[in-house]
Design an enzyme around this catalytic site. Structure first.
Site, PDB file in Angstrom:
ATOM      1  N   SER A 101       0.849  -1.173   0.000  1.00  0.00           N
ATOM      2  CA  SER A 101       0.000   0.000   0.000  1.00  0.00           C
ATOM      3  C   SER A 101       0.889   1.228   0.000  1.00  0.00           C
ATOM      4  O   SER A 101       1.990   1.202   0.512  1.00  0.00           O
ATOM      5  CB  SER A 101      -0.902  -0.008   1.216  1.00  0.00           C
ATOM      6  OG  SER A 101      -1.855   0.999   1.060  1.00  0.00           O
ATOM      7  N   CYS A 102       0.399   2.284  -0.613  1.00  0.00           N
ATOM      8  CA  CYS A 102       1.249   3.458  -0.830  1.00  0.00           C
ATOM      9  C   CYS A 102       1.399   4.311   0.407  1.00  0.00           C
ATOM     10  O   CYS A 102       2.291   5.137   0.495  1.00  0.00           O
ATOM     11  CB  CYS A 102       0.635   4.369  -1.871  1.00  0.00           C
ATOM     12  SG  CYS A 102      -0.351   3.559  -3.072  1.00  0.00           S
TER      13      CYS A 102
END
Lengths: 103, 416
Positions: A101-102
């Site tokens: 996930s960013c």
């Protein structure tokens, strides 16, 4: 590092059981991973797995929404194929790393 | 005369206008910036409005107050980018030719993406706080709300300011405590992520706080629809969460202009494929993208836009000179996290390094503590509003390094 022998080759898995080297993936291995998640793979499953592997090879970050926009399955169907966390479950079976996930 | 055009006069576009105006020769370059209106919102302030901590007028200024004189501001909707002909087409049919284009059109919430979100209960029992209207409507609602099930939900994993929903949750807990009705409110945090946050150490810290404050977390919940009649959230795998008051972070998307230009990412969210190191658009060499408009794997936040701005300036100048672009964005993000009762935590991270405990910006001296709620961090958060209006928008250098520094951070090896 956990070494686990599945079928014949020696596979290197990360702490959470994701295949470290996607090149070691085979359809047989996928069936083996799927069995651990109580999933029997159909052709539809393999369509999604192959798409995930292709996108991963292109370096595209994957999300559930992207799978839903792939034209192969909608999000609802994706959940039916890979119950629980579909992207995490399918990534493991597809032999690609855990989706990052960013944020 | 050559043309540099900037689309969007929000935080990222405005700071680029100032930086480029300062750096480019005005005899050689004309700088034009376009936005659909002349209202600049201090978006980090939306978080405080529902609790009466900020008033609506604290967060609104004219965009033109922050643009330098030599820059032309056009108040007009952008229809589309025609990258093959180096031109932008505005809604009134006007075309703008460019040698270099900077896209800073941001992200917006789109409640229409979710079935039943923007329906009968919208702004009655369902609110967002990512817009001026949503946060001010929610402030009115909270004034008289007597308690029940408060549900905070993220409709999608990719949202701007990813810590804001947690901050809202902590501030709500403190708000109801101060009002003396905390025992009448059940707070549930419903997220498509596997936990409160994505990065392990920050998640551990935040989960402890959520536990202490008796906030229930429902993870791995991917919202399919809102049932207005029964007042429940329904996930794609048919889990349900009932609510009396729903505070939602709707699906976030890039500008519709990106879609009209055919330049969006393949997930249909209208974020523009961008090189995560150089910030150059993947499709056109003379187009650059900054801030929330990109599809790079960094947080969508003002601090990120600021750090990107330093890199983008260097790379635009190199590009203009015909030199190789050497500046590299490292994904640096720096966020205060309000934890309620006048305290806040601070996280500092990048593409490679997750938020770690320690001191910021200097080892031992700090003065800020990382990954730990303190009063000083809260003072820092409030001071950021002044920094934003007076330094960030006008492109001044902030006393924080552009690239993330390990200085002051405590790594795993050191903890063990």
């Amino acid at each position: 590092m956990i070494m686990e022998t599945l079928l014949t080759p020696t596979l290197e898995l990360d702490k959470e059981g994701y295949l470290k080297n996607p090149a070691q993936w085979t359809p047989e291995l996928a069936r083996d991973f799927a069995a651990k998640a109580n999933i029997v793979l159909t052709d539809k499953h393999f369509d999604v797995l192959n798409w995930l592997r292709a996108k991963h090879a292109e370096g595209v970050p994957l999300t559930i929404r992207k799978v839903g926009a792939s034209g192969l399955v909608d999000i609802k169907k994706f959940y039916e194929l890979f119950p629980g966390g579909p992207l995490k479950v399918s990534s493991k079976i597809a032999g690609i790393p855990k989706p990052a996930s960013c944020i | 005369m050559k043309n540099l055009v900037i689309l969007g006069a929000g935080a990222a576009g405005t700071m680029m206008a100032n930086k480029l105006h300062h750096a480019l020769n005005p005899v050689e370059w004309k700088i034009t910036i376009v936005d659909r209106d002349n209202v600049h919102y201090y978006q980090p302030g939306f978080l405080f409005i529902p609790f009466g901590l900020y008033q609506p007028e604290d967060v609104v200024r004219p965009r033109t107050d922050f643009l330098p004189k030599g820059v032309t501001f056009i108040e007009q909707e952008v229809d589309r980018i025609d990258g093959n002909h180096d031109q932008v087409i505005l809604s009134n049919g006007q075309t703008l030719h460019y040698e270099v284009l900077v896209v800073a059109t941001g992200a917006e919430v789109v409640p229409e993406e979710t079935e039943g979100m923007k329906a009968e209960l919208w702004y009655k029992d369902i609110f967002d706080f990512y817009t001026f209207e949503g946060s001010t409507q929610l402030a009115k609602k909270l004034q008289n709300w007597q308690g029940g099930n408060l549900v905070i939900n993220l409709a999608e994993t990719l949202i701007k300011c990813p810590v804001a929903p947690l901050e809202f949750t902590f501030l709500a807990d403190a708000f109801f405590e101060d009002k003396g009705i905390r025992d009448k409110v059940n707070i549930t945090y419903v997220t498509p992520l596997s936990g409160a946050f994505t990065k392990p150490k920050a998640t551990a810290m935040l989960s402890t706080l959520l536990d202490e404050k008796k906030i229930k977390v429902v993870p791995d919940f991917y919202l399919a629809r809102v049932d207005n009649e029964r007042k429940v959230l329904v996930s794609y795998d048919e889990q349900e969460v009932p609510f009396d008051l729903l505070v939602t972070v709707p699906v976030n998307k890039g500008s519709k202009m990106v879609e009209r230009s055919g330049l969006g990412d393949e997930d249909g969210l209208n974020f523009m494929p961008t090189d995560k190191y150089t910030l150059q658009a993947k499709k056109f060499d003379n187009v650059f993208v900054i801030g929330d408009a990109t599809n790079i794997p960094a947080s969508k936040a003002g601090s990120v836009a600021h750090f990107e701005g330093e890199i983008l300036l260097e790379n635009v100048l190199s590009y203009i000179q015909g030199e190789a672009m050497e500046a590299r964005f490292d994904g640096h993000s720096n966020c205060f996290i309000e934890t309620g009762h006048g305290k806040a935590a601070l996280i500092d991270f990048n593409y490679e390094t997750e938020p770690l405990p320690g001191k910021f910006p200097w080892p031992l001296l700090g003065p800020m503590d990382l990954l730990k709620p303190t009063r000083l961090n809260h003072v820092g958060k409030l001071a950021f509003k002044w920094v934003y209006w007076h330094m960030l928008l006008t492109g001044k250098t902030l006393p924080v390094p552009t690239h993330m520094s390990m200085s002051g951070k405590i790594t795993e090896e050191e903890i063990v």
